[in-house]
Design a protein around this motif. Structure first.
Motif, PDB file in Angstrom:
ATOM      1  N   HIS A   6       0.824  -1.213   0.000  1.00 55.86           N
ATOM      2  CA  HIS A   6       0.000   0.000   0.000  1.00 55.86           C
ATOM      3  C   HIS A   6       0.858   1.262   0.000  1.00 55.86           C
ATOM      4  O   HIS A   6       0.562   2.229  -0.702  1.00 55.86           O
ATOM      5  CB  HIS A   6      -0.908  -0.033   1.238  1.00 55.86           C
ATOM      6  N   VAL A   7       1.937   1.240   0.792  1.00 52.23           N
ATOM      7  CA  VAL A   7       2.773   2.442   0.899  1.00 52.23           C
ATOM      8  C   VAL A   7       3.959   2.438  -0.065  1.00 52.23           C
ATOM      9  O   VAL A   7       4.578   3.479  -0.295  1.00 52.23           O
ATOM     10  CB  VAL A   7       3.300   2.640   2.343  1.00 52.23           C
ATOM     11  N   ALA A   8       4.297   1.276  -0.623  1.00 53.26           N
ATOM     12  CA  ALA A   8       5.493   1.160  -1.457  1.00 53.26           C
ATOM     13  C   ALA A   8       5.458   2.070  -2.679  1.00 53.26           C
ATOM     14  O   ALA A   8       6.509   2.484  -3.180  1.00 53.26           O
ATOM     15  CB  ALA A   8       5.683  -0.287  -1.900  1.00 53.26           C
TER      16      ALA A   8
ATOM     17  N   GLY B   6      17.280  12.844  12.249  1.00 52.39           N
ATOM     18  CA  GLY B   6      17.132  14.287  12.328  1.00 52.39           C
ATOM     19  C   GLY B   6      15.692  14.699  12.082  1.00 52.39           C
ATOM     20  O   GLY B   6      14.754  14.103  12.609  1.00 52.39           O
ATOM     21  N   LEU B   7      15.495  15.686  11.243  1.00 56.74           N
ATOM     22  CA  LEU B   7      14.153  16.189  10.934  1.00 56.74           C
ATOM     23  C   LEU B   7      13.675  15.732   9.556  1.00 56.74           C
ATOM     24  O   LEU B   7      12.778  16.344   8.975  1.00 56.74           O
ATOM     25  CB  LEU B   7      14.156  17.723  10.998  1.00 56.74           C
ATOM     26  N   LYS B   8      14.241  14.666   9.041  1.00 60.47           N
ATOM     27  CA  LYS B   8      13.919  14.212   7.687  1.00 60.47           C
ATOM     28  C   LYS B   8      12.566  13.507   7.594  1.00 60.47           C
ATOM     29  O   LYS B   8      12.010  13.350   6.515  1.00 60.47           O
ATOM     30  CB  LYS B   8      15.017  13.287   7.169  1.00 60.47           C
ATOM     31  N   LEU B   9      12.051  13.014   8.735  1.00 62.76           N
ATOM     32  CA  LEU B   9      10.746  12.345   8.801  1.00 62.76           C
ATOM     33  C   LEU B   9      10.605  11.186   7.802  1.00 62.76           C
ATOM     34  O   LEU B   9       9.614  11.094   7.071  1.00 62.76           O
ATOM     35  CB  LEU B   9       9.615  13.352   8.554  1.00 62.76           C
ATOM     36  N   PRO B  10      11.543  10.264   7.783  1.00 61.68           N
ATOM     37  CA  PRO B  10      11.425   9.123   6.866  1.00 61.68           C
ATOM     38  C   PRO B  10      10.404   8.098   7.370  1.00 61.68           C
ATOM     39  O   PRO B  10      10.203   7.959   8.579  1.00 61.68           O
ATOM     40  CB  PRO B  10      12.834   8.529   6.869  1.00 61.68           C
ATOM     41  N   ILE B  11       9.770   7.411   6.448  1.00 64.35           N
ATOM     42  CA  ILE B  11       8.906   6.273   6.772  1.00 64.35           C
ATOM     43  C   ILE B  11       9.610   5.021   6.261  1.00 64.35           C
ATOM     44  O   ILE B  11       9.964   4.942   5.083  1.00 64.35           O
ATOM     45  CB  ILE B  11       7.531   6.403   6.098  1.00 64.35           C
ATOM     46  N   TYR B  12       9.825   4.050   7.134  1.00 63.62           N
ATOM     47  CA  TYR B  12      10.482   2.804   6.742  1.00 63.62           C
ATOM     48  C   TYR B  12       9.417   1.786   6.349  1.00 63.62           C
ATOM     49  O   TYR B  12       8.591   1.387   7.176  1.00 63.62           O
ATOM     50  CB  TYR B  12      11.353   2.278   7.879  1.00 63.62           C
ATOM     51  N   VAL B  13       9.455   1.384   5.082  1.00 63.81           N
ATOM     52  CA  VAL B  13       8.423   0.498   4.536  1.00 63.81           C
ATOM     53  C   VAL B  13       8.322  -0.799   5.327  1.00 63.81           C
ATOM     54  O   VAL B  13       7.222  -1.292   5.599  1.00 63.81           O
ATOM     55  CB  VAL B  13       8.698   0.209   3.046  1.00 63.81           C
ATOM     56  N   LYS B  14       9.454  -1.353   5.724  1.00 65.82           N
ATOM     57  CA  LYS B  14       9.430  -2.651   6.413  1.00 65.82           C
ATOM     58  C   LYS B  14       8.724  -2.570   7.766  1.00 65.82           C
ATOM     59  O   LYS B  14       8.216  -3.570   8.277  1.00 65.82           O
ATOM     60  CB  LYS B  14      10.847  -3.184   6.597  1.00 65.82           C
ATOM     61  N   ASN B  15       8.679  -1.375   8.357  1.00 63.10           N
ATOM     62  CA  ASN B  15       8.066  -1.208   9.677  1.00 63.10           C
ATOM     63  C   ASN B  15       6.732  -0.468   9.628  1.00 63.10           C
ATOM     64  O   ASN B  15       6.265   0.025  10.650  1.00 63.10           O
ATOM     65  CB  ASN B  15       9.017  -0.432  10.598  1.00 63.10           C
TER      66      ASN B  15
END
Length: 206
Positions: free
Chosen positions: A35-37, A89-98
């Motif tokens: 869904h998020v990939a 930091g402040l990059k706000l990444p979303i990790y797909v695996k989690n």
């Protein structure tokens, strides 16, 4: 500088040298991960706000909606999905695996806690709330769905559910104001976004 070699797995172009984060694409993915990939535009396993913005633009959302969605989605989901001892930091990444860790409350329950798709819960949406026609939702019926999913004092969950469904309705309702069942089903496995991008690209070529 030469670009990194790519490996194509399951129809996905997977970039090497991603520190292991792209490994999510080399194994069987959950429906929630699929869904998020779409928004992981370079398929390195991490979705940054700029990629969320790019993904929304690719499916036809305007500049303002895309920008607000990027801040809201990455700001809300990113911190929950970051692996332990990882500094971002402040990059706000979303990790797909989690991504399963980013599930909010007051939702439909169609994804379980591991991000797997629950067919019974999906069918329940339309059995309970599709009053006008069995295979689609009106705006009024969508409001009913959102209200029925609300858990007491779960304000973040209320906002998350409202935003997700309202954006979907805004982008995908038909000319008569119906959000179709097959459209909603395609959202849950991520295939809708790919289709919408392809349709937009085709329209540009005409």
């Amino acid at each position: 500088m030469a670009s990194k070699p790519a490996e194509v797995t399951g129809g996905v172009d997977v970039r090497d040298g991603a520190g292991g984060d792209a490994d999510v694409y080399r194994s069987e993915m959950t429906p929630l991960q699929k869904h998020v990939a779409f928004f992981d535009r370079n398929k390195d396993g991490v979705i940054y706000p700029s990629e969320t913005y790019e993904g929304f633009r690719a499916i036809g959302a305007g500049v303002v909606l895309s920008a607000v969605s990027a801040v809201f989605i990455n700001g809300g989901l990113g911190p929950k999905t970051i692996p332990e001892n990882t500094k971002t930091g402040l990059k706000l990444p979303i990790y797909v695996k989690n991504i399963h860790k980013g599930k909010h409350g007051s939702d439909s329950g169609v994804y379980d806690e591991s991000g797997r798709f629950i067919p019974e819960k999906f069918e329940e949406i339309f059995k309970k709330h599709a009053h006008t026609r069995p295979d689609a939702l009106t705006d009024k019926e969508l409001k009913e769905l959102l209200q029925s999913n609300r858990e007491p004092k779960d304000f973040k969950g209320w906002l998350g559910g409202f935003t997700e469904w309202k954006v979907l309705y805004y982008l995908c309702k038909d000319k008569d104001g119906f959000l179709h069942k097959d459209t909603v089903r395609a959202v849950y496995d991520g295939s809708l976004f790919v289709k919408m991008e392809q349709e937009k690209q085709s329209a540009k070529k005409k």
